[in-house]
Design an enzyme around this catalytic site. Structure first.
Site, short mmCIF file in Angstrom:
data_model
loop_
_atom_site.label_atom_id
_atom_site.label_comp_id
_atom_site.label_asym_id
_atom_site.label_seq_id
_atom_site.Cartn_x
_atom_site.Cartn_y
_atom_site.Cartn_z
N LYS A 57 0.90 -1.21 0.12
CA LYS A 57 0.10 -0.06 0.01
C LYS A 57 0.85 1.15 0.13
O LYS A 57 1.92 1.48 0.56
CB LYS A 57 -0.89 0.18 1.25
CG LYS A 57 -1.87 -1.21 1.39
CD LYS A 57 -2.66 -0.82 2.37
CE LYS A 57 -3.74 -2.06 2.51
NZ LYS A 57 -4.38 -1.99 3.88
N GLY B 208 10.51 -5.46 6.31
CA GLY B 208 10.56 -6.96 6.65
C GLY B 208 10.53 -7.95 5.19
O GLY B 208 11.31 -8.84 5.08
P1 AMP Z 1 4.67 -4.28 2.71
O1 AMP Z 1 4.60 -5.08 4.20
O2 AMP Z 1 3.99 -2.99 2.45
O3 AMP Z 1 6.21 -4.31 2.32
O4 AMP Z 1 3.89 -5.24 1.87
C1 AMP Z 1 4.39 -6.37 1.49
C2 AMP Z 1 3.20 -7.21 1.00
O5 AMP Z 1 2.78 -6.59 -0.42
C3 AMP Z 1 3.58 -8.53 0.54
O6 AMP Z 1 2.77 -9.41 1.39
C4 AMP Z 1 3.31 -8.89 -0.81
O7 AMP Z 1 2.43 -10.07 -1.32
C5 AMP Z 1 2.03 -7.62 -1.12
N1 AMP Z 1 2.04 -7.12 -2.47
C6 AMP Z 1 3.10 -6.95 -3.41
N2 AMP Z 1 2.68 -6.78 -4.51
C7 AMP Z 1 1.30 -6.68 -4.51
C8 AMP Z 1 0.55 -6.70 -5.68
N3 AMP Z 1 0.79 -6.34 -6.79
N4 AMP Z 1 -0.95 -6.81 -5.34
C9 AMP Z 1 -1.18 -6.98 -3.95
N5 AMP Z 1 -0.16 -7.18 -2.82
C10 AMP Z 1 1.15 -7.14 -3.21
#
Ligand code: AMP
Length: 402
Positions: free
Chosen positions: A203, A358
């Site tokens: 996000k 992470g």
């Molecule tokens: P963050 O903790 O904000 O770094 O987000 C990591 C998460 O983002 C991971 O669990 C990924 O699976 C998810 N993520 C990455 N790319 C996408 C995408 N295109 N659509 C949905 N989730 C995503």
């Protein structure tokens, strides 16, 4: 820490031993214990008696049915053997951290010995930053060392408040904490140019402060992961069923506009799309600006990998936070893997690279590329806050500018 005079002194070290355990309470990943060992060994070599304290899990949030602490699950006794192996001496254990046992065992501790206190979060005062708990902990030792970078963004009793009870010459960061802070300074101080930040993950809303800051200091910002689609929406693209935060589209648009006079923002030109959020769903590559209805972008596409890799190859300083796609699913992991390889390659060609946060750390580690990155941060939330420009309570407390 090297300037502290610790010989014959009792040194209380806040470490982060919040390690994962399996159902039999065995340590499944000892990284945090391994990384704390140099500080502990240094203090022992210099003739200190070392008292260690840490939290493990969230015992106050996961109480037993009768409302009591689940001591069996959250006791730090589970890690004694692994810890003893890492520091090279048999570690003693106190079943409390501010009670009679902690006091008598600390009093009796001799130079060269190590005492581990029970989980600081068994005390309700820990997370509240309680003064009297901090004071009781401080009374156990002559010197305080904070090496728990992962909790430095919390103003807890053992991570921040306690430092008030030690004068500046009796408190210090440990080696791990020092290296985390140095690496963030390296990035945010006067980075060698071009400075490229790679920001991914789910996000935009989780990374707003980071993006706003980077827009002012980076030359290039590469956006990947789910957050890319909020930017694509702001550019007028069709995002299908991709993750879009409608209430952040304006913010993404304004970051893109700032582009002209500050950082250049790179958005993935193509995406690996799926018909459902499922590793086995039908897949197809689409231009990110034209994702068909009912399809969702779950990874950056081959052209985006090529573009991004080129920008990374031309960079002298690289910061990476957040995966490029849903890398937990093998069919959407290629973008993250290729970016990890590009960062490792640029590093071997002389760039400075910091991977923090992470999931990108997990990606780099699982690919066995950690030792090809200049610095892999252990503190997800703490590193993010540091990079956002926030003052971390645990850092301010040691420096004396809280
Ligand atoms: P963050 O903790 O904000 O770094 O987000 C990591 C998460 O983002 C991971 O669990 C990924 O699976 C998810 N993520 C990455 N790319 C996408 C995408 N295109 N659509 C949905 N989730 C995503």
């Amino acid at each position: 820490m090297k300037t502290l005079n610790v010989a014959g002194q009792k040194v209380l070290v806040r470490v982060d031993f919040n390690v994962p355990l399996n159902q039999s309470y065995e340590v499944t990943d000892d990284t945090r214990i391994r990384l704390a060992a140099p500080t502990i060994k240094h203090l022992l070599k210099e003739g200190a008696a070392v008292i260690l304290m840490s939290h493990l899990g969230r015992p106050q949030k996961k109480l037993k049915a009768d409302g009591s602490i689940d001591r069996e699950k959250f006791t730090l006794a589970h890690i004694i053997d692994v810890l003893s192996d890492h520091v090279g001496v048999q570690v003693k254990f106190a079943h409390d951290c501010i009670g009679g046992e902690a006091r008598s065992m600390s009093d009796a501790l001799k130079p060269g010995e190590v005492l581990l206190l029970e989980n600081t979060r068994f005390e309700p005062g820990e997370e509240k930053g309680d003064e009297s708990m901090a004071k009781s902990l401080a009374a156990l030792a002559d010197i305080y060392v904070n090496d728990a970078f992962g909790t430095a963004h919390r103003a807890h009793a053992s991570t921040a408040i306690i430092a008030r009870y030690f004068s500046t010459d009796k408190r210090s960061f440990g080696f791990l904490m020092e290296s985390e802070l140095k690496s963030a300074e390296h990035i945010l101080g006067q980075p060698d140019k071009p400075f490229t930040a790679i920001v991914g993950g789910a996000k935009v809303s989780d990374k707003i402060l980071l993006l706003e800051r980077l827009a002012k200091v980076a030359d290039n910002i590469i956006i990947g992961g789910g957050m890319a689609y909020t930017f694509i929406k702001a550019m007028g693209g069709d995002t299908g069923n991709s993750l879009v935060e409608e209430d952040r589209v304006d913010l993404a648009g304004s970051l893109l506009k700032e582009d002209a006079d500050t950082a250049t923002i790179y958005i993935p030109v193509d995406s690996v799309c799926a018909a459902a959020f499922d590793n086995d769903a039908d897949r197809a590559i689409h231009r990110s600006m034209a994702i068909p209805a009912n399809w969702m972008g779950l990874d950056i596409g081959p052209d985006a990998i090529e573009d991004f890799s080129q920008v990374i190859a031309d960079s002298k300083t690289i910061l990476w936070n957040g995966p490029m796609g849903v890398f937990e699913m093998s069919n959407f992991a290629l973008g993250t893997r290729k970016i990890a390889e590009a960062v490792a390659k640029a590093t071997s060609n002389g760039a400075y690279s910091l991977v923090g946060g992470g999931d990108s750390v997990a990606a780099v580690t699982s690919m066995g590329l950690s030792d090809q990155i200049s610095f892999v941060s252990t503190g997800g939330g703490a590193m993010l806050e540091l990079l956002e420009g926030k003052t971390l309570p645990g850092v301010a407390a040691i420096k004396g500018d809280e």
